[in-house]
Design an enzyme around this catalytic site. Structure first.
Site, PDB file in Angstrom:
ATOM      1  CB  SER A 119      20.909   8.232 -25.883  1.00 52.81           C
ATOM      2  OG  SER A 119      20.094   7.093 -25.903  1.00 52.81           O
ATOM      3  CG  ASP A 145      16.728   8.897 -21.268  1.00 56.89           C
ATOM      4  OD1 ASP A 145      15.699   9.462 -20.630  1.00 56.89           O
ATOM      5  OD2 ASP A 145      16.667   8.726 -22.475  1.00 56.89           O
TER       6      ASP A 145
HETATM    7  N1  SAM Z   1      17.866   6.967 -24.216  1.00 57.51           N
HETATM    8  C1  SAM Z   1      17.111   7.156 -25.237  1.00 57.51           C
HETATM    9  C2  SAM Z   1      17.345   8.147 -26.104  1.00 57.51           C
HETATM   10  O1  SAM Z   1      17.724   9.049 -25.577  1.00 57.51           O
HETATM   11  O2  SAM Z   1      17.112   8.166 -27.341  1.00 57.51           O
HETATM   12  C3  SAM Z   1      15.570   6.936 -24.845  1.00 57.51           C
HETATM   13  C4  SAM Z   1      15.334   5.840 -23.944  1.00 57.51           C
HETATM   14  S1  SAM Z   1      13.591   5.792 -23.415  1.00 57.51           S
HETATM   15  C5  SAM Z   1      13.220   7.128 -22.378  1.00 57.51           C
HETATM   16  C6  SAM Z   1      13.676   4.573 -22.223  1.00 57.51           C
HETATM   17  C7  SAM Z   1      13.985   3.062 -22.736  1.00 57.51           C
HETATM   18  O3  SAM Z   1      14.517   2.120 -21.859  1.00 57.51           O
HETATM   19  C8  SAM Z   1      12.745   2.447 -23.609  1.00 57.51           C
HETATM   20  O4  SAM Z   1      13.064   2.000 -24.900  1.00 57.51           O
HETATM   21  C9  SAM Z   1      12.419   1.389 -22.585  1.00 57.51           C
HETATM   22  O5  SAM Z   1      11.956   0.168 -23.479  1.00 57.51           O
HETATM   23  C10 SAM Z   1      13.647   1.088 -22.033  1.00 57.51           C
HETATM   24  N2  SAM Z   1      13.688   0.225 -20.671  1.00 57.51           N
HETATM   25  C11 SAM Z   1      12.911   0.366 -19.818  1.00 57.51           C
HETATM   26  N3  SAM Z   1      13.235  -0.204 -18.564  1.00 57.51           N
HETATM   27  C12 SAM Z   1      14.321  -0.843 -18.685  1.00 57.51           C
HETATM   28  C13 SAM Z   1      15.836  -1.523 -18.329  1.00 57.51           C
HETATM   29  N4  SAM Z   1      14.989  -1.908 -16.988  1.00 57.51           N
HETATM   30  N5  SAM Z   1      16.629  -1.890 -18.779  1.00 57.51           N
HETATM   31  C14 SAM Z   1      16.938  -1.291 -19.878  1.00 57.51           C
HETATM   32  N6  SAM Z   1      16.260  -0.485 -20.908  1.00 57.51           N
HETATM   33  C15 SAM Z   1      14.902  -0.375 -20.236  1.00 57.51           C
END
Ligand code: SAM
Length: 281
Positions: free
Chosen positions: A103, A166
């Site tokens: 993203s 996400d």
């Molecule tokens: N949005 C990305 C994409 O489409 O390429 C993928 C994101 S992945 C599903 C979720 C990410 O959120 C992971 O890298 C994880 O480390 C991070 N994450 C988990 N909890 C979080 C939080 N409370 N705040 C920010 N990032 C977080």
């Protein structure tokens, strides 16, 4: 302690569904000159080499971007083909599909001089990798919690706001947290366009999020779901991908349905796409 790393899943069918939706939304927003603040609350690494050991372990891209990429030459002029050309633009070399753009890449790619992008990531390793990506100076990378970070930014200084949420949903409580943060965001920025991804799991936890949003009084929520198969009685894994778009741009429903009509048969005989208004219209 965060254990999820998106590299294990990069380029899977859920990424295709999510990033195609994001592409259509941003393409529409870019038709007007007025400045946009984009917020990616859960950014991940930004760009995923498909030969990374994590990605090779599950090879989920083989049921996602790979069959679409393979079908490229046979596709007629279409939104899917345009999107695949954007995937091609993310490749480091001309030797085929070696990387899958996350993203931050999709949002960073459409950034104009007047726009801002804030990318939140809470996992130290993922944030470090994201920080190593080449992005425009108006893309800011923040090591911290994305939902709290979004709430703290409101209201934003630009006339428009577009948010992608996400999460990895490692905690069941995240579904409600997302619902609460979105309700607060729309209170502070009534016209914000908010995209939320959620997994379809046999346990059906996403209904916590859907119900919270319905109860929060939001007026327009478009829902689209892509299922690879229906869940078996014994299955525990993710069988489908869901996207919600709050305040969707006009025409998103038809454009996405058209693109998904091309995508779905390429993902296998059991895959299905459906979409409707969760709230409104
Ligand atoms: N949005 C990305 C994409 O489409 O390429 C993928 C994101 S992945 C599903 C979720 C990410 O959120 C992971 O890298 C994880 O480390 C991070 N994450 C988990 N909890 C979080 C939080 N409370 N705040 C920010 N990032 C977080």
């Amino acid at each position: 302690m965060l254990s999820y790393q998106h590299a294990y899943h990069a380029g899977n069918f859920a990424d295709v569904h999510k990033h195609l939706t994001l592409y259509i939304v941003t393409d529409y927003l870019l038709r007007k000159k007025s400045a946009i603040t984009y917020v990616d609350t859960h950014a991940g690494r930004g760009l995923y080499p498909l030969d990374a050991h994590e990605t090779q372990r599950l090879q989920e891209y083989r049921e996602g971007i790979w069959p679409l990429w393979q079908a490229r030459a046979a596709l007629e002029d279409s939104l899917l083909l345009t999107w695949l050309e954007a995937v091609a633009a993310a490749q480091i070399s001309a030797t085929g599909l070696t990387h899958y753009p996350g993203s931050p890449w999709w949002l960073g790619h459409s950034l104009r001089e007047q726009d801002q992008l804030r990318l939140f990531e809470l996992h130290p390793g993922e944030h470090k990798q994201l920080s190593a990506q080449a992005l425009l100076p108006n893309a800011q990378r923040v090591f911290g919690d994305g939902l709290a970070g979004l709430a703290a930014m409101l209201p934003v200084v630009t006339p428009r706001l577009c948010v992608l949420i996400d999460p990895s949903y490692e905690r069941k409580g995240e579904y409600q947290d997302v619902g609460d943060t979105v309700a607060y965001t729309l209170e502070k920025a009534r016209h914000a366009v908010v995209l939320i991804w959620y997994p379809l799991l046999p346990a059906g936890h996403h209904h916590i999020l859907l119900d919270a949003l319905k109860e929060s009084g939001l007026r327009k929520i478009w829902r689209s779901e892509l299922r690879l198969q229906e869940p078996g009685e014994q299955s525990h894994g993710m069988f489908g991908s869901g996207m919600l778009v709050i305040n969707p741009p006009w025409g998103l429903d038809k454009q996405l349905a058209g693109a998904m009509a091309d995508v779905t048969p390429l993902l296998g005989a059991t895959s299905r796409y459906q979409a409707d208004w969760w709230v409104g219209e």
